[in-house]
Design a protein around this motif. Structure first.
Motif, short mmCIF file in Angstrom:
data_model
loop_
_atom_site.label_atom_id
_atom_site.label_comp_id
_atom_site.label_asym_id
_atom_site.label_seq_id
_atom_site.Cartn_x
_atom_site.Cartn_y
_atom_site.Cartn_z
N ARG A 1 17.86 54.14 34.57
CA ARG A 1 17.74 54.77 33.25
C ARG A 1 16.44 54.37 32.56
O ARG A 1 16.01 55.03 31.61
CB ARG A 1 18.94 54.36 32.39
CG ARG A 1 19.10 55.19 31.12
CD ARG A 1 19.53 56.61 31.42
NE ARG A 1 19.70 57.42 30.23
CZ ARG A 1 20.28 58.61 30.21
NH1 ARG A 1 20.76 59.13 31.33
NH2 ARG A 1 20.39 59.28 29.10
N GLY B 1 21.22 56.08 36.06
CA GLY B 1 20.35 57.05 35.40
C GLY B 1 21.02 58.39 35.19
O GLY B 1 20.37 59.35 34.76
N VAL C 1 25.68 54.29 33.44
CA VAL C 1 24.54 55.14 33.08
C VAL C 1 23.23 54.37 33.23
O VAL C 1 22.24 54.89 33.76
CB VAL C 1 24.70 55.67 31.64
CG1 VAL C 1 23.43 56.38 31.18
CG2 VAL C 1 25.90 56.61 31.55
#
Length: 276
Positions: free
Chosen positions: A244, A58, A54
């Protein structure tokens, strides 16, 4: 690449045994209940790789690919929140800084600070930025050593002036061990651009035993600080390579700060490996 043979490069979210040997001991141990044990807890190492997936891509938590074996997005989010509450990420960053200092890679002769800001979708520690057409945002504030290694990072609303975070950044640098004697915490000199030009903060920096080298407003460019400050701008580029961090999606500021500190730790890990 070996002649006549293609070698697959590891994915950035894959955790090798060497890195896991550093991270694993920092994670809180959860004993499984003997009675009413319920579903078996998903392995920490796979969940951590899901968190890294993640951070690097993102992707939204609910879109985390199940076929990769990381567990569900909600499992990874809950584990991230659990480990954040246990202060895993600051301890990981501090441990890696100590390893860098032990390897004579860390340079405390000077430090550089800066504070760009990403776009944000909402949550605490946000504000309307006066330099971005009033858009709501959050700011990442970063301090690096003389070579661009992240020493500390903080998060504020986009309406906060950079200079107000100069002292908090210096105070956020952890005591870095790795050598005999007292841990090192303060750089000798701190470099900053015109956004940090304020005599009050120069005095406060000196009170911490650090020499401020801050460009003054209204003077011509060419002070020479840019030839030394570029390392913090490069460090920001490395931080925002983690997708992210480019847009703040997290409503909870502690979760976004967890990603920010974890990214700093991963940059330290890469520098440590390249120094060997």
């Amino acid at each position: 690449m070996i002649r006549g043979c293609w070698v697959a490069r590891p994915k950035p979210w894959e955790v090798d045994d060497e890195l896991w040997a550093v991270i694993g001991p920092l994670l809180p141990k959860v004993e499984r209940r003997m009675r009413h044990a319920g579903r078996k807890r998903h392995p920490d190492r796979l969940v951590f790789q899901g968190i890294l997936f993640v951070l690097h891509t993102g992707i939204a938590w609910e879109h985390l690919p199940q076929e990769l074996g990381f567990g569900s997005g909600m499992t990874c989010w809950r584990r991230l929140a659990e480990w954040t509450e246990a202060d895993v990420w600051p301890r990981l960053h501090e441990d890696l800084l100590a390893k860098l200092r032990n390897a004579n890679v860390l340079d405390f002769s000077r430090a550089a600070v800066d504070g760009p800001h990403p776009r944000v979708k909402g949550g605490s520690k946000t504000g309307r930025s006066p330099v971005d057409r009033g858009r709501t945002g959050s700011k990442h504030h970063l301090i690096t050593d003389a070579t661009g290694i992240p020493l500390a990072a903080t998060l504020t609303g986009g309406n906060r002036n950079d200079v107000t975070q100069l002292i908090p950044l210096l105070q956020a640098v952890p005591p870095v061990r790795g050598k005999r004697g007292r841990p090192r915490r303060r750089p000798d000199v701190v470099l900053a651009d015109r956004g940090y030009d304020h005599d009050k903060y120069r005095r406060l920096v000196r009170d911490l035993g650090v020499k401020p080298l801050i460009a003054r407003r209204g003077t011509k460019h060419g002070s020479g600080l840019g030839t030394q400050r570029w390392v913090v701008e490069r460090a920001f580029a490395h931080l925002h390579w983690f997708r992210r961090l480019r847009i703040r999606w997290e409503i909870r500021d502690d979760i976004h700060e967890a990603f920010l500190t974890l990214a700093c730790a991963l940059i330290c890990w890469r520098r440590l490996k390249s120094a060997r």
